[in-house]
Design an enzyme around this catalytic site. Structure first.
Site, PDB file in Angstrom:
ATOM      1  N   ARG A  45       0.731  -1.237  -0.206  1.00 27.88           N
ATOM      2  CA  ARG A  45       0.007  -0.071  -0.170  1.00 27.88           C
ATOM      3  C   ARG A  45       0.954   1.225  -0.085  1.00 27.88           C
ATOM      4  O   ARG A  45       0.572   2.215  -0.778  1.00 27.88           O
ATOM      5  CB  ARG A  45      -0.910  -0.009   1.198  1.00 27.88           C
ATOM      6  CG  ARG A  45      -1.865   0.973   1.256  1.00 27.88           C
ATOM      7  CD  ARG A  45      -2.736   1.155   2.649  1.00 27.88           C
ATOM      8  NE  ARG A  45      -3.841   0.063   2.252  1.00 27.88           N
ATOM      9  CZ  ARG A  45      -4.988   0.526   1.935  1.00 27.88           C
ATOM     10  NH1 ARG A  45      -5.135   1.600   1.751  1.00 27.88           N
ATOM     11  NH2 ARG A  45      -5.858  -0.659   1.633  1.00 27.88           N
ATOM     12  N   TYR A  79       0.232 -13.434   0.120  1.00 31.20           N
ATOM     13  CA  TYR A  79       0.907 -13.046  -1.319  1.00 31.20           C
ATOM     14  C   TYR A  79       2.095 -12.409  -1.169  1.00 31.20           C
ATOM     15  O   TYR A  79       2.533 -11.482  -0.311  1.00 31.20           O
ATOM     16  CB  TYR A  79       0.026 -12.504  -2.394  1.00 31.20           C
ATOM     17  CG  TYR A  79      -0.797 -11.130  -1.660  1.00 31.20           C
ATOM     18  CD1 TYR A  79      -0.076 -10.092  -1.988  1.00 31.20           C
ATOM     19  CD2 TYR A  79      -2.085 -11.143  -1.358  1.00 31.20           C
ATOM     20  CE1 TYR A  79      -0.866  -8.762  -1.618  1.00 31.20           C
ATOM     21  CE2 TYR A  79      -2.649 -10.085  -1.050  1.00 31.20           C
ATOM     22  CZ  TYR A  79      -1.943  -8.890  -0.922  1.00 31.20           C
ATOM     23  OH  TYR A  79      -2.664  -7.762  -0.580  1.00 31.20           O
ATOM     24  N   ASP A 126     -13.594   5.862   0.212  1.00 38.64           N
ATOM     25  CA  ASP A 126     -14.332   5.623   1.508  1.00 38.64           C
ATOM     26  C   ASP A 126     -15.350   6.600   2.191  1.00 38.64           C
ATOM     27  O   ASP A 126     -16.203   6.168   2.734  1.00 38.64           O
ATOM     28  CB  ASP A 126     -13.487   5.021   2.577  1.00 38.64           C
ATOM     29  CG  ASP A 126     -12.757   3.823   2.183  1.00 38.64           C
ATOM     30  OD1 ASP A 126     -13.237   2.980   1.233  1.00 38.64           O
ATOM     31  OD2 ASP A 126     -11.922   3.455   3.014  1.00 38.64           O
TER      32      ASP A 126
END
Length: 418
Positions: free
Chosen positions: A114, A222, A299
């Site tokens: 991120r 992952y 969001d």
């Protein structure tokens, strides 16, 4: 307010509140469309917390248009496959060939840290001349005729032709204009990102996104950063949350939630960060995102549960769509007809994001089944053709700019045994 060394502006065409991925994505898109953009970030510096993100083709298509996809690929991993296992017996249930996904949709499926994606967007905003201000906490939004303004915590006011509220789950704008509250799922996420070469407890496939689904829990892992780091996420339903306790999702609950899972899943639990956890909230979808010259984005408009891995993607799509309509609604004097641009944004984005929010909740229910329902789910997933894209065509294709471009939804499959 602290100004970035990037040029600040006396007058902004667009002001973006919030310097996260959604806010920076919107700022970049609007600046690329030729607008003067100012970003207000409440923290003392720009940055992101968390770990991995999955970027499906509907996102990498947009990053390609911005000229950022090559850099994102270099910083992340382009996995070959996504594999789903049962978290209890470790049986493989289904898989998605992500190289075939790239062929079908024209763009890759990428996983990235991120903070790395955020840094890519921040550098791009600086190159595009976006004004970047930190220590700028917005406490209220106002309409001022044909412009909009925000009130800062220090009492000052900042004004622009349009204000984009990308201020997150606990949005001040959402509270002011909608007045609803976040909805607790009673689930909590633990994360852990560790060097791959430090892991000896289980084999690591750096070319796969691996998902284990189990009763009231799931586990994902992952690789990130060229395969050097392993990102892990452990999610479970908190009994304390269900009982109404304030102190919920604590590490003791983490261990209990995964006690009955397979050896491979349990081996990853000690690698979770124990000093922080993320309680999972969304909100009910709302149909109105635009209030005069103020628009919700990311969001603030549509916080989803994480099961479709589309939260950051939807935020980036929002900015791309808004910038397109701003460019399409230029007036003869080269200003933007903001009422028309915002109306076009409002016309297309809420319905798509409502679908994602609702489907994310249903997908989470599917992952966390127990008993006969779990058995039936497992059989349905095992019977699925690996190259059946019924459940991704509505999501991974080109982002709709107009309502008629929104693809049809898939037909839901009953979760109960016949």
């Amino acid at each position: 307010m602290t100004r970035d060394t990037t040029r600040s502006r006396e007058k902004a065409d667009a002001m973006v509140v919030g310097g996260g991925i959604g806010g920076l994505g919107a700022a970049l898109a609007l600046a690329t469309a030729g607008l003067r953009v100012q970003v207000l970030e409440q923290a003392s510096e720009f940055g992101e917390v968390g770990a991995g993100l999955q970027l499906a083709p509907n996102c990498t298509r947009i990053l390609h248009e911005y000229g950022l996809l090559d850099e994102v690929r270099q910083l992340g991993v382009v996995p070959d496959t996504m594999v789903m296992f049962d978290a209890v017996d470790d049986a493989e249930l289904t898989r998605l060939d992500l190289r075939d996904v790239e062929r079908r949709y024209g763009f890759p499926y990428v996983v990235i840290h991120r903070s790395d994606l955020h840094a890519v967007l921040l550098r791009a905003c600086r190159r595009a001349g976006v004004g970047l201000a930190t220590d700028s906490r917005v406490t209220a939004y106002r309409q001022d005729g044909e412009r909009a303004s925000v009130v800062l915590a220090d009492g000052r006011t900042e004004q622009a032709d349009v204000v984009i509220a990308a201020d997150g789950l606990h949005s001040v704008a959402r509270e002011q204009f909608v007045g609803d509250t976040p909805v607790s799922s009673s689930y909590v996420a633990y994360r852990g990102a560790v060097p791959v070469d430090s892991i000896s407890e289980f084999p690591v496939d750096t070319n796969a996104v691996v998902v284990h689904v189990g009763p009231r829990c799931h586990f994902v892992h992952y690789a990130l950063r060229g395969g050097d780091m392993l990102n892990q996420v452990a999610v479970f339903e908190s009994p304390k949350a269900r009982a109404g306790h304030q102190d919920w999702g604590t590490p003791d609950e983490l261990d209990t939630a995964f006690a009955a899972t397979s050896e491979r899943v349990r081996a990853g639990i000690p690698l979770m960060w124990r000093d922080r956890w993320w309680r999972m909230f969304d909100r009910e979808p709302v149909d109105t995102w635009v209030y005069g010259r103020i628009a919700l984005l990311g969001d603030a408009a549509h916080p989803p549960l994480q099961y479709l891995a589309q939260g950051a993607i939807m935020a980036l799509e929002d900015g791309w769509v808004l910038a397109h309509h701003a460019a399409q609604n230029r007036t003869p004097d080269d200003t933007v007809d903001w009422p028309a641009a915002l109306a076009a944004y409002q016309a297309v984005r809420p319905e798509h994001c409502r679908r994602v929010q609702r489907t994310a909740r249903a997908w989470g229910d599917l992952w966390h089944l127990d008993g006969d329902a779990r058995t039936h789910r497992n059989q349905l997933l095992r019977d699925r053709n690996f190259h059946d894209y019924t459940f991704t065509d509505w999501l991974y294709g080109p982002t709709a700019l107009y309502p008629h471009q929104e693809p049809p939804m898939f037909t839901p499959v009953p979760l109960t045994a016949p």
